[in-house]
Write a protein that holds these residues in place. Sequence first.
Motif, mmCIF file in Angstrom:
data_model
loop_
_atom_site.group_PDB
_atom_site.id
_atom_site.type_symbol
_atom_site.label_atom_id
_atom_site.label_comp_id
_atom_site.label_asym_id
_atom_site.label_seq_id
_atom_site.Cartn_x
_atom_site.Cartn_y
_atom_site.Cartn_z
ATOM 1 N N GLU A 170 0.815 -1.217 0.000
ATOM 2 C CA GLU A 170 0.000 0.000 0.000
ATOM 3 C C GLU A 170 0.849 1.268 0.000
ATOM 4 O OE1 GLU A 170 0.865 -1.867 2.474
ATOM 5 O OE2 GLU A 170 0.355 -1.124 4.464
ATOM 6 N N ASN B 256 4.421 6.395 2.584
ATOM 7 C CA ASN B 256 5.389 5.729 3.451
ATOM 8 C C ASN B 256 5.952 6.754 4.434
ATOM 9 O OD1 ASN B 256 7.491 4.364 4.611
ATOM 10 N ND2 ASN B 256 8.473 3.753 2.694
ATOM 11 N N ALA B 257 5.454 6.727 5.646
ATOM 12 C CA ALA B 257 5.925 7.678 6.660
ATOM 13 C C ALA B 257 7.126 7.106 7.415
ATOM 14 C CB ALA B 257 4.789 7.984 7.644
ATOM 15 N N ASN B 258 7.098 5.807 7.644
ATOM 16 C CA ASN B 258 8.076 5.221 8.575
ATOM 17 C C ASN B 258 9.526 5.438 8.160
ATOM 18 O OD1 ASN B 258 5.754 4.374 9.763
ATOM 19 N ND2 ASN B 258 6.063 2.185 9.428
ATOM 20 N N GLY C 19 4.259 -2.070 11.571
ATOM 21 C CA GLY C 19 3.998 -1.101 10.506
ATOM 22 C C GLY C 19 3.323 0.155 10.989
ATOM 23 N N ASN C 20 2.485 0.035 12.003
ATOM 24 C CA ASN C 20 1.804 1.231 12.494
ATOM 25 C C ASN C 20 2.833 2.275 12.895
ATOM 26 O OD1 ASN C 20 -1.087 0.948 12.458
ATOM 27 N ND2 ASN C 20 -0.767 -0.821 13.796
ATOM 28 N N GLY D 134 4.517 -5.862 8.200
ATOM 29 C CA GLY D 134 4.551 -7.273 7.842
ATOM 30 C C GLY D 134 4.922 -8.229 8.949
HETATM 31 P P1 AMP Z 1 1.434 -4.052 8.994
HETATM 32 O O1 AMP Z 1 2.261 -4.220 10.242
HETATM 33 O O2 AMP Z 1 2.225 -4.260 7.761
HETATM 34 O O3 AMP Z 1 0.207 -4.862 9.041
HETATM 35 O O4 AMP Z 1 0.992 -2.526 8.989
HETATM 36 C C1 AMP Z 1 0.166 -2.010 10.018
HETATM 37 C C2 AMP Z 1 -0.390 -0.684 9.599
HETATM 38 O O5 AMP Z 1 0.671 0.240 9.428
HETATM 39 C C3 AMP Z 1 -1.142 -0.705 8.302
HETATM 40 O O6 AMP Z 1 -2.238 0.181 8.420
HETATM 41 C C4 AMP Z 1 -0.144 -0.177 7.309
HETATM 42 O O7 AMP Z 1 -0.745 0.404 6.190
HETATM 43 C C5 AMP Z 1 0.606 0.822 8.119
HETATM 44 N N1 AMP Z 1 1.972 0.999 7.638
HETATM 45 C C6 AMP Z 1 2.833 0.004 7.386
HETATM 46 N N2 AMP Z 1 3.997 0.479 6.931
HETATM 47 C C7 AMP Z 1 3.870 1.833 6.911
HETATM 48 C C8 AMP Z 1 4.738 2.888 6.542
HETATM 49 N N3 AMP Z 1 5.982 2.653 6.103
HETATM 50 N N4 AMP Z 1 4.289 4.164 6.649
HETATM 51 C C9 AMP Z 1 3.033 4.392 7.090
HETATM 52 N N5 AMP Z 1 2.176 3.429 7.468
HETATM 53 C C10 AMP Z 1 2.573 2.156 7.375
#
Ligand code: AMP
Length: 400
Positions: free
Chosen positions: A183, A198-200, A296-297, A247
């Motif tokens: 995403e 991509n904020a992280n 990811g959050n 992930g």
């Molecule tokens: P995940 O741990 O991959 O299931 O991600 C958990 C949440 O964090 C989801 O809503 C993702 O869309 C969001 N997320 C994951 N990676 C990033 C990122 N690099 N920047 C912003 N939001 C993210």
Amino acid sequence: MLSFDEALARLLDAALPVAEIRSVPLAAACGRVLAQSQFSSQDVPPLDNAAMDGYALRCADVPVAGTALPISQRIPAGSVGAPLMPGTAARIFTGAPVPPGADAVVMQELAEPAAEGRVLIQEVPKPGQHIRRAGEDIAAGAEILPAGIRLGPAHLGLAASVGLAALPVYRRLRVALLSTGNELAEPGEPLAPGQIYNANRHFLRPLLEGFGCEVRDLGRVPDDLAALRQALRQAAAENDLIVSTGGVSVGEADHVKAAVEAEGELELWKIAIKPGKPLAFGKVGAGGTAFIGLPGNPVASFVTCLLLVRPFVLKRMGMTQWRPRRRRVLAASSWPKADKRREFLRARLDGEGRAELFPNQGSGVLSSCVWAEGLIDNPPGRAFAAGDEVEFIALADLMG
Ligand code: AMP
Ligand code: MG
């Protein structure tokens, strides 16, 4: 579930300092970690010297204010005078060595030049006045800098003051950064439906650089086992640590666990903290490059980077102190719902030093991290009311 302390202890157990030590000139040493304690081979200052522009003299020669003494020599900074002739004064300037025989300096504001090369001393001086003693800052042989500290401007100044031109420092940790998620779009790109920016990666890179790491940002990796494995192999080849985000939950699109297991070893932890429950820790590749998979959050990723990745990388870079200062402060807000997990709540201090909570503590609400000045470390099962004591960790203490 692992407790926060258990997770931290496991990370620290695995955090062996990098072996390579190199000598770098002072100009390149700021922010680096000192690898060996440093000692001074000399006294600083090296000689007794004048703390003021004025006159060096013998107190015994000035029994009363208004005594006139002939000026027998002139000692500017950078030169050494002759022993002081009894019954005379030496013109002296700040930093110049006090001549043998003199036991005080009278500041020039209390000394008036008079006829025939004499000076009228307008006070009765006290022995030792306005003299900086040899070794009063640093004595020869003293330890000036302990190993394991991060070098800042004052440390470099102190090293220079004893004549050190270079310092031994640990090699920086090389960290590869991976952002997982189909995403993700990058700032500057148009956002397709279903995508988010991509904020992280944009806070993780500067955070890691602030810890002193050399960061290689390898960009986005799709949620695809083969792509992740390929990215991990590439990252492991040249780095000491791989940090990924996203992930690591147990959804169908969360391939990090499988990818790391295929390329090395992995433990998937559920840490009893909020935000930041899922975290992966392992090794990748033949060289055993460490791997930390952050959630990811964004807020979870931010907080776990500060609380768990930071101590891990600081210890690996040879630092001996990574525990942030904690302060007991009064809460300005109430937190009525206790949680089973230990919480790190985004808060800032009001005018009276009381901790106010950001109203939305959701783990996706990155605005809370901009607004906050620190984290309230709230133990499991605890609700609090305004006026109760809480433990506060300043974000500034977690940045370097
Ligand atoms: P995940 O741990 O991959 O299931 O991600 C958990 C949440 O964090 C989801 O809503 C993702 O869309 C969001 N997320 C994951 N990676 C990033 C990122 N690099 N920047 C912003 N939001 C993210
Ligand atoms: Mg994801």
